[in-house]
Design a protein around this motif. Structure first.
Motif, short mmCIF file in Angstrom:
data_model
loop_
_atom_site.label_atom_id
_atom_site.label_comp_id
_atom_site.label_asym_id
_atom_site.label_seq_id
_atom_site.Cartn_x
_atom_site.Cartn_y
_atom_site.Cartn_z
N GLN A 1 0.86 -1.18 0.00
CA GLN A 1 0.00 0.00 0.00
C GLN A 1 0.90 1.23 0.00
OE1 GLN A 1 -1.28 -0.97 4.29
NE2 GLN A 1 -1.96 1.11 4.04
N PRO A 2 0.38 2.39 -0.41
CA PRO A 2 1.19 3.61 -0.36
C PRO A 2 1.69 3.87 1.07
CG PRO A 2 -0.84 4.00 -1.55
CD PRO A 2 -0.96 2.65 -0.91
N VAL A 3 2.82 4.54 1.18
CA VAL A 3 3.46 4.78 2.47
C VAL A 3 3.67 6.27 2.69
CG1 VAL A 3 5.64 4.51 3.76
CG2 VAL A 3 4.66 2.57 2.53
N LEU A 4 3.44 6.70 3.92
CA LEU A 4 3.79 8.04 4.35
C LEU A 4 4.74 7.90 5.54
CD1 LEU A 4 1.37 11.04 4.70
CD2 LEU A 4 3.46 10.83 6.01
N PHE A 5 5.98 8.33 5.37
CA PHE A 5 7.00 8.25 6.41
C PHE A 5 7.30 9.67 6.86
CE2 PHE A 5 11.74 7.29 7.32
CZ PHE A 5 11.49 7.16 8.67
N GLU A 6 6.88 9.99 8.08
CA GLU A 6 7.03 11.34 8.63
C GLU A 6 8.25 11.38 9.55
OE1 GLU A 6 4.16 14.81 10.35
OE2 GLU A 6 3.54 12.74 10.66
N ILE A 7 9.18 12.25 9.19
CA ILE A 7 10.40 12.43 9.99
C ILE A 7 10.30 13.78 10.68
CG2 ILE A 7 12.90 12.58 9.94
CD1 ILE A 7 12.75 10.95 7.27
N HIS A 8 10.23 13.75 11.99
CA HIS A 8 10.13 14.97 12.78
C HIS A 8 11.53 15.48 13.08
CE1 HIS A 8 5.84 14.30 13.49
NE2 HIS A 8 6.16 13.03 13.57
N THR A 9 11.77 16.74 12.76
CA THR A 9 13.07 17.35 13.02
C THR A 9 12.88 18.60 13.86
OG1 THR A 9 13.01 18.66 10.98
CG2 THR A 9 13.99 16.45 10.84
N PRO A 10 13.89 18.99 14.62
CA PRO A 10 13.75 20.15 15.51
C PRO A 10 13.79 21.48 14.75
CG PRO A 10 15.93 19.19 15.72
CD PRO A 10 15.17 18.32 14.78
N THR A 11 12.76 22.27 14.93
CA THR A 11 12.62 23.55 14.24
C THR A 11 13.84 24.44 14.41
OG1 THR A 11 10.24 23.44 14.62
CG2 THR A 11 11.13 25.60 14.08
N THR A 12 14.31 24.56 15.62
CA THR A 12 15.37 25.55 15.89
C THR A 12 16.77 25.08 15.51
OG1 THR A 12 15.51 24.74 18.16
CG2 THR A 12 14.06 26.65 17.76
N VAL A 13 16.91 23.85 15.05
CA VAL A 13 18.22 23.35 14.64
C VAL A 13 18.33 23.23 13.12
CG1 VAL A 13 19.79 21.38 14.84
CG2 VAL A 13 18.45 22.08 16.80
N ASN A 14 17.19 23.09 12.44
CA ASN A 14 17.18 22.85 11.00
C ASN A 14 17.97 23.88 10.20
OD1 ASN A 14 15.68 20.46 10.80
ND2 ASN A 14 13.80 21.57 11.12
N ASP A 15 17.79 25.15 10.52
CA ASP A 15 18.45 26.18 9.72
C ASP A 15 19.97 26.08 9.81
OD1 ASP A 15 17.99 26.98 12.39
OD2 ASP A 15 18.31 29.09 11.89
N SER A 16 20.51 25.81 10.99
CA SER A 16 21.97 25.70 11.12
C SER A 16 22.49 24.44 10.41
CB SER A 16 22.40 25.73 12.58
OG SER A 16 21.81 24.67 13.30
N VAL A 17 21.74 23.35 10.46
CA VAL A 17 22.14 22.12 9.76
C VAL A 17 22.14 22.37 8.25
CG1 VAL A 17 21.46 19.74 9.22
CG2 VAL A 17 21.39 20.57 11.58
N LEU A 18 21.10 23.03 7.75
CA LEU A 18 21.00 23.31 6.32
C LEU A 18 22.13 24.23 5.86
CD1 LEU A 18 19.45 22.91 3.68
CD2 LEU A 18 18.00 24.85 4.34
N LEU A 19 22.41 25.28 6.62
CA LEU A 19 23.50 26.20 6.26
C LEU A 19 24.84 25.48 6.27
CD1 LEU A 19 22.35 29.44 8.10
CD2 LEU A 19 22.43 29.04 5.62
#
Length: 154
Positions: A129-147
């Motif tokens: 069946q179709p799959v939805l895999f939700e990965i929760h990441t911390p809002t306040t850390v995402n920008d520094s990881v991306l940069l």
């Protein structure tokens, strides 16, 4: 990357562009396994795309849920204000679990690296069946990881 893997990208206005609808259309047309990697705001905005009877069983969504449009935190001039959080980042506390249930997707989630590593192989193997895999990441850390990621690309 393995040359048998085809990659298609869809980038419209700040991600609010029908990415889920486009991915489902591509999956129906190709009949190959298709995996949509999307952010929470784009996904929730286009969640009506799941309301059709043609989604292939081997279609998968990997949803990166950082509780808002965290990509805007990397823009110059970002300041932690109510106006920014409400109108740019669109802060929320939603999950996709009920949408997955309503549209008959098998639902998985991960909230840390250990869970991600444990669940991902099962997600990739599931084809009943179709799959939805939700990965929760911390809002306040995402920008520094991306940069940092962008910095390492150069």
């Amino acid at each position: 990357m393995d040359p048998s893997i085809e990659v298609f990208c869809n980038r419209g206005t700040s991600g609010i562009d029908g990415s889920t609808t486009t991915a489902i259309g591509a999956a129906v047309a190709s009949m190959k396994e298709n995996i949509l990697i999307t952010g929470d705001i784009s996904f929730f905005y286009d969640s009506n795309a799941l309301w059709n009877a043609y989604i292939p069983k081997n279609f998968k969504i990997i949803l990166i849920n950082n509780q808002g449009g965290g990509i805007f935190r990397i823009l110059p001039g970002h300041q932690e204000t109510e106006v920014f959080n409400t109108f740019f980042e669109t802060t929320h506390n939603f999950t996709a679990e009920q949408l997955a249930s309503m549209y008959h997707f098998k639902y998985y989630q991960a909230t840390d690296l250990e869970a991600l590593e444990m669940v991902l192989p099962e997600v990739l193997q599931e084809n009943s069946q179709p799959v939805l895999f939700e990965i929760h990441t911390p809002t306040t850390v995402n920008d520094s990881v991306l940069l940092e990621y962008f910095k390492n690309l150069t």
